[in-house]
Design a protein around this motif. Sequence first.
Motif, PDB file in Angstrom:
ATOM      1  N   GLY A 123       0.663  -1.291   0.247  1.00 28.60           N
ATOM      2  CA  GLY A 123       0.141  -0.292  -0.135  1.00 28.60           C
ATOM      3  C   GLY A 123       1.129   0.713  -0.019  1.00 28.60           C
ATOM      4  O   GLY A 123       0.364   2.433  -1.032  1.00 28.60           O
ATOM      5  N   ALA A 124       1.875   1.593   0.852  1.00 26.98           N
ATOM      6  CA  ALA A 124       2.844   2.323   1.042  1.00 26.98           C
ATOM      7  C   ALA A 124       3.301   2.383  -0.479  1.00 26.98           C
ATOM      8  O   ALA A 124       3.801   3.638  -0.607  1.00 26.98           O
ATOM      9  CB  ALA A 124       3.905   2.223   2.332  1.00 26.98           C
ATOM     10  N   GLY A 164      -2.122   3.327  -5.841  1.00 27.19           N
ATOM     11  CA  GLY A 164      -3.281   2.526  -5.185  1.00 27.19           C
ATOM     12  C   GLY A 164      -4.153   0.946  -5.307  1.00 27.19           C
ATOM     13  O   GLY A 164      -4.662   0.832  -5.392  1.00 27.19           O
ATOM     14  N   LYS A 165      -3.691   1.091  -7.062  1.00 28.93           N
ATOM     15  CA  LYS A 165      -4.106   0.045  -7.803  1.00 28.93           C
ATOM     16  C   LYS A 165      -2.725  -1.334  -7.875  1.00 28.93           C
ATOM     17  O   LYS A 165      -2.102  -1.249  -7.907  1.00 28.93           O
ATOM     18  CB  LYS A 165      -4.134   0.190  -9.018  1.00 28.93           C
ATOM     19  CG  LYS A 165      -5.294   1.568  -9.190  1.00 28.93           C
ATOM     20  CD  LYS A 165      -5.920   1.074 -10.745  1.00 28.93           C
ATOM     21  CE  LYS A 165      -6.881   2.592 -11.582  1.00 28.93           C
ATOM     22  NZ  LYS A 165      -6.487   2.564 -12.590  1.00 28.93           N
ATOM     23  N   ILE A 166      -3.349  -2.532  -6.711  1.00 31.93           N
ATOM     24  CA  ILE A 166      -2.194  -3.703  -6.370  1.00 31.93           C
ATOM     25  C   ILE A 166      -2.930  -4.527  -7.060  1.00 31.93           C
ATOM     26  O   ILE A 166      -4.171  -5.231  -7.428  1.00 31.93           O
ATOM     27  CB  ILE A 166      -2.640  -3.215  -4.553  1.00 31.93           C
ATOM     28  CG1 ILE A 166      -1.507  -1.797  -4.080  1.00 31.93           C
ATOM     29  CG2 ILE A 166      -1.256  -4.885  -4.633  1.00 31.93           C
ATOM     30  CD1 ILE A 166      -1.595  -1.784  -2.996  1.00 31.93           C
ATOM     31  N   GLY A 167      -2.410  -5.311  -8.115  1.00 31.94           N
ATOM     32  CA  GLY A 167      -2.727  -6.905  -7.775  1.00 31.94           C
ATOM     33  C   GLY A 167      -2.135  -8.601  -7.697  1.00 31.94           C
ATOM     34  O   GLY A 167      -0.934  -7.839  -6.510  1.00 31.94           O
ATOM     35  N   ALA A 226      -2.981  -3.418   3.298  1.00 26.70           N
ATOM     36  CA  ALA A 226      -2.983  -2.399   2.223  1.00 26.70           C
ATOM     37  C   ALA A 226      -3.635  -0.593   1.912  1.00 26.70           C
ATOM     38  O   ALA A 226      -3.423   0.201   1.873  1.00 26.70           O
ATOM     39  CB  ALA A 226      -3.055  -2.184   0.858  1.00 26.70           C
ATOM     40  N   GLN A 227      -4.173  -1.133   3.114  1.00 26.93           N
ATOM     41  CA  GLN A 227      -5.161   0.468   2.989  1.00 26.93           C
ATOM     42  C   GLN A 227      -5.444   0.404   4.599  1.00 26.93           C
ATOM     43  O   GLN A 227      -5.378   1.853   3.874  1.00 26.93           O
ATOM     44  CB  GLN A 227      -6.345  -0.419   3.145  1.00 26.93           C
ATOM     45  CG  GLN A 227      -7.883  -0.872   1.463  1.00 26.93           C
ATOM     46  CD  GLN A 227      -9.011  -1.992   1.983  1.00 26.93           C
ATOM     47  OE1 GLN A 227      -8.938  -2.125   2.691  1.00 26.93           O
ATOM     48  NE2 GLN A 227      -9.776  -2.262   0.849  1.00 26.93           N
ATOM     49  N   LEU A 228      -4.529  -0.224   5.069  1.00 28.67           N
ATOM     50  CA  LEU A 228      -3.747   0.589   6.088  1.00 28.67           C
ATOM     51  C   LEU A 228      -3.201   1.987   6.033  1.00 28.67           C
ATOM     52  O   LEU A 228      -3.003   3.189   6.641  1.00 28.67           O
ATOM     53  CB  LEU A 228      -3.322  -0.339   7.291  1.00 28.67           C
ATOM     54  CG  LEU A 228      -3.071   1.020   8.004  1.00 28.67           C
ATOM     55  CD1 LEU A 228      -4.259   1.185   9.629  1.00 28.67           C
ATOM     56  CD2 LEU A 228      -2.135  -0.422   9.661  1.00 28.67           C
ATOM     57  N   MET A 229      -2.588   2.181   5.056  1.00 27.52           N
ATOM     58  CA  MET A 229      -1.547   2.690   4.388  1.00 27.52           C
ATOM     59  C   MET A 229      -1.961   3.447   3.451  1.00 27.52           C
ATOM     60  O   MET A 229      -1.743   4.639   3.143  1.00 27.52           O
ATOM     61  CB  MET A 229      -0.012   2.236   3.641  1.00 27.52           C
ATOM     62  CG  MET A 229       0.543   1.279   5.249  1.00 27.52           C
ATOM     63  SD  MET A 229       1.447   2.465   6.584  1.00 27.52           S
ATOM     64  CE  MET A 229       2.962   2.830   5.861  1.00 27.52           C
ATOM     65  N   PRO A 247      -5.969   3.892   1.969  1.00 28.28           N
ATOM     66  CA  PRO A 247      -6.917   4.280   2.238  1.00 28.28           C
ATOM     67  C   PRO A 247      -8.137   3.250   0.835  1.00 28.28           C
ATOM     68  O   PRO A 247      -9.238   3.012   0.858  1.00 28.28           O
ATOM     69  CB  PRO A 247      -7.673   5.618   2.906  1.00 28.28           C
ATOM     70  CG  PRO A 247      -6.858   6.032   3.749  1.00 28.28           C
ATOM     71  CD  PRO A 247      -5.376   5.725   3.019  1.00 28.28           C
ATOM     72  N   LYS A 248      -7.621   4.077   0.067  1.00 29.61           N
ATOM     73  CA  LYS A 248      -8.209   3.831  -1.079  1.00 29.61           C
ATOM     74  C   LYS A 248      -7.619   2.575  -2.298  1.00 29.61           C
ATOM     75  O   LYS A 248      -7.936   2.923  -3.195  1.00 29.61           O
ATOM     76  CB  LYS A 248      -7.869   5.372  -1.944  1.00 29.61           C
ATOM     77  CG  LYS A 248      -8.090   6.334  -1.277  1.00 29.61           C
ATOM     78  CD  LYS A 248      -8.578   7.760  -2.567  1.00 29.61           C
ATOM     79  CE  LYS A 248      -9.299   8.987  -2.055  1.00 29.61           C
ATOM     80  NZ  LYS A 248      -9.250  10.247  -2.613  1.00 29.61           N
ATOM     81  N   ALA A 249      -6.493   2.079  -1.633  1.00 29.58           N
ATOM     82  CA  ALA A 249      -6.261   0.663  -1.667  1.00 29.58           C
ATOM     83  C   ALA A 249      -7.144  -0.244  -2.567  1.00 29.58           C
ATOM     84  O   ALA A 249      -8.174  -0.721  -1.420  1.00 29.58           O
ATOM     85  CB  ALA A 249      -5.323   0.523  -1.164  1.00 29.58           C
ATOM     86  N   THR A 250      -6.651  -0.690  -3.840  1.00 32.02           N
ATOM     87  CA  THR A 250      -7.456  -2.237  -3.938  1.00 32.02           C
ATOM     88  C   THR A 250      -6.568  -2.512  -4.686  1.00 32.02           C
ATOM     89  O   THR A 250      -5.464  -3.163  -4.737  1.00 32.02           O
ATOM     90  CB  THR A 250      -8.790  -1.450  -5.426  1.00 32.02           C
ATOM     91  OG1 THR A 250      -7.864  -0.932  -6.447  1.00 32.02           O
ATOM     92  CG2 THR A 250      -9.719  -0.576  -5.084  1.00 32.02           C
ATOM     93  N   VAL A 251      -7.709  -4.223  -4.508  1.00 32.24           N
ATOM     94  CA  VAL A 251      -6.444  -5.281  -4.392  1.00 32.24           C
ATOM     95  C   VAL A 251      -7.679  -5.960  -5.992  1.00 32.24           C
ATOM     96  O   VAL A 251      -7.987  -6.750  -5.698  1.00 32.24           O
ATOM     97  CB  VAL A 251      -6.638  -6.025  -3.576  1.00 32.24           C
ATOM     98  CG1 VAL A 251      -5.184  -7.431  -4.144  1.00 32.24           C
ATOM     99  CG2 VAL A 251      -5.408  -4.871  -2.441  1.00 32.24           C
ATOM    100  N   LYS A 252      -6.469  -5.774  -7.460  1.00 24.58           N
ATOM    101  CA  LYS A 252      -6.777  -7.636  -8.165  1.00 24.58           C
ATOM    102  C   LYS A 252      -7.355  -8.300  -7.900  1.00 24.58           C
ATOM    103  O   LYS A 252      -5.488  -7.622  -8.603  1.00 24.58           O
ATOM    104  CB  LYS A 252      -6.948  -6.218  -9.022  1.00 24.58           C
ATOM    105  CG  LYS A 252      -7.422  -7.334 -10.134  1.00 24.58           C
ATOM    106  CD  LYS A 252      -7.768  -6.169 -11.772  1.00 24.58           C
ATOM    107  CE  LYS A 252      -8.309  -7.246 -13.372  1.00 24.58           C
ATOM    108  NZ  LYS A 252      -9.736  -7.580 -12.893  1.00 24.58           N
TER     109      LYS A 252
END
Length: 381
Positions: A168-169, A174-177, A198-201, A203-208
């Motif tokens: 996340g950091a 914010g787009k993680i795979g 990831a969202q802790l670091m 907040p808008k992070a998504t994981v595809k």
Amino acid sequence: MSRMKRLSSVFVAFTMVGAVAVGAVGSVSSSASPKTAAAAPGSQWTKSHPFKAAFIYVGAPSDAGWTHAHDVGRLEVQSYFGGRVQTMYKEDVPEGPQCTQVITELVDAGANIIFATSYGYQPELVIAAKKYPNVLFEQATGTTVTKTLSEYYGAGEDGDFLSGMAAGAASATGKIGFVAPYPIPEVIREVDAFTMGAQLMNPKATVKVVWTNTWFGPATERTAAQALVAAGVDVLADGQDSPTTGQVAEAHGLKWTGYDSNQESFAPKAWLTATTYNWGPYYIMEVKAAMNGTWKSHFWYGSLADHFVIMAPFGSSVTAATRKAILAKENAIIKGTFDPFTGPITEQNGTVGVKTGVTLTVMQKYSLSWFVKGVIGSPKG
């Protein structure tokens, strides 16, 4: 669904000092204290009459991931006991009839205790434990405990949360795979924990998530990772047994968190960190108990606190601030003041997954079937 990998019908056997490798064919305790040939009190195990510990691998020790980590543990057993213990293993063992055949071969070879390293072996081990009451059985990641069958694993989800923090950091978009093997609770809770970290670091992070339906399949993993890159992610993660996802990340100038073992050398520029497993101390403990007659069937769940789960070293790109945040959260997990699966947690569909103040039990984590909010993809595969 086991960690099936390169299937082979080749049978390779070789003998080393204190070890036999039999090659490819493909905490809550109970009070039970079985008196078996494997665990007879007072037995004197010597080089001429060694205790035999066998391991069933779903992959090969060369996978650089899950099976490699287990084999490191086997070698620690060999080193710790010297000639008093003989270890043997079979690699690339699939589920079903072939697994049953492998168990029979190991019993016939004199195995006193057999460690099976995949959830998918559970049905065969339950049957074998009844069929061979003088042999002790242990299985990684399962749940069934009988008089002579134990289960063992650990809180990998805690490490996954910390890996997610690193991802996340590192993500600018914010787009993680995430390249994921099978849609089973073990992997679902891994993805959930990773996403919440990831969202802790961010907040808008998504994981595809892209499913591969394989534990070890470099070509399939590469295709999945490349599809995620094409979808616009700037950080990759995986729950696979090979470092292929990391190699794709490095080729595209992205960052990556690995899994199972320290895989930094395969993609050093992309490397962030990884959840790794330290199997050796557990295997030594269980072999010792079996040798001296104190073995008892149990369900064992290791942790960061007892160093079963260990975070791999940080990559050079992980900033000082991120390292500090991760280490602080790791310390809170070890102290018991933080658990990633303490509510409130919202499911992917917006409903309440875990209520405020409630912490999922180990068995509840073992049965997770839903993704948290922020995961893109289906938990059904």
